[in-house]
Design an enzyme around this catalytic site. Sequence first.
Site, PDB file in Angstrom:
ATOM      1  N   ASP A   1      26.989  60.173  95.081  1.00 21.09           N
ATOM      2  CA  ASP A   1      28.196  60.657  95.754  1.00 21.09           C
ATOM      3  C   ASP A   1      28.035  62.055  96.323  1.00 21.09           C
ATOM      4  O   ASP A   1      27.227  62.853  95.844  1.00 21.09           O
ATOM      5  CB  ASP A   1      29.354  60.709  94.753  1.00 21.09           C
ATOM      6  CG  ASP A   1      29.905  59.335  94.434  1.00 21.09           C
ATOM      7  OD1 ASP A   1      29.197  58.340  94.663  1.00 21.09           O
ATOM      8  OD2 ASP A   1      31.044  59.270  93.947  1.00 21.09           O
TER       9      ASP A   1
ATOM     10  N   HIS B   1      25.534  62.229  91.420  1.00 20.31           N
ATOM     11  CA  HIS B   1      25.786  63.041  92.616  1.00 20.31           C
ATOM     12  C   HIS B   1      24.457  63.588  93.133  1.00 20.31           C
ATOM     13  O   HIS B   1      23.721  64.218  92.357  1.00 20.31           O
ATOM     14  CB  HIS B   1      26.727  64.196  92.283  1.00 20.31           C
ATOM     15  CG  HIS B   1      28.082  63.745  91.825  1.00 20.31           C
ATOM     16  ND1 HIS B   1      28.328  63.336  90.539  1.00 20.31           N
ATOM     17  CD2 HIS B   1      29.245  63.609  92.497  1.00 20.31           C
ATOM     18  CE1 HIS B   1      29.605  62.978  90.430  1.00 20.31           C
ATOM     19  NE2 HIS B   1      30.184  63.129  91.608  1.00 20.31           N
TER      20      HIS B   1
HETATM   21 ZN    ZN Z   1      32.933  62.820  94.946  1.00 15.30          ZN
END
Ligand code: ZN
Length: 264
Positions: free
Chosen positions: A57, A203
Amino acid sequence: MHIIRWFFISSIAVASVCGDDAAAPQSGAKTKPAPDPPGITLDWIHVDGPYIALTFDDGPSAKLTPKLLDLLAAHHIKVTFFLIGENVAEHPDVVAREAREGHELANHSWSHPNFGKMSDESVRSQIRRTDDAIRNAARVTPTLLRPPYGSVTARQKKWINQEFGYKIALWDVDPLDWKRPGPNVVCNRIVRNTRAGSIVLVHDIHPGSIEAMPCVLNQLEAKGFKFVTVSELLAMETPVPPKPSASPKAAGAKPPPTLASPNN
Ligand SMILES: [Zn+2]
């Protein structure tokens, strides 16, 4: 026991910062549990086989994402990137590379706001701008949306699905890597909690998360897992068999509850 404790820890994290980023709004309780429209939201998928989906992400990051892509290529692994529109517009070359190398591109909003607290018009604009940026960068039309912090109301899910055709892709494994606990902790949390059908949230904007990846890939491979994109995982979905001891009513029920799935 570890797993149960992890469920608990994950739930707290989701409740306090909404799961997928440190910059989450701190105030306000989670949205009320409205009935979810069926078939729109994914967090864990029942599959026959050791298939899992890694998801990254908030990128792309000009510095870290190419490193990750090199590693994924070396392992012949395809993942799903949930992209921030602003970053796509800034680094379209990285997004084009992601697509060229067979990864799935998906929508994670334009600027990472909290959809659950926004007007329909603002949410629509966030989605559309990102959709356009991804299409411009990579000639790909995304089919999955991950709302920032996993925050989205049941009503929003419904119109987003109707209007854009998006499924809402959440996750069932959250190593809380945005808290930067160190690569070893990130690796251990992922390896311990991943099971067949898992959607793993990471992430690609935190150095420690990328540093954790050689460990994650090696250990998950050693456990026999096969890596696919979220859409591929969804295409493999099989019905959950009824539990032998369950009452007849429970037959054909939805999958067991999964961890750390906000608004679900
Ligand atoms: Zn996010």
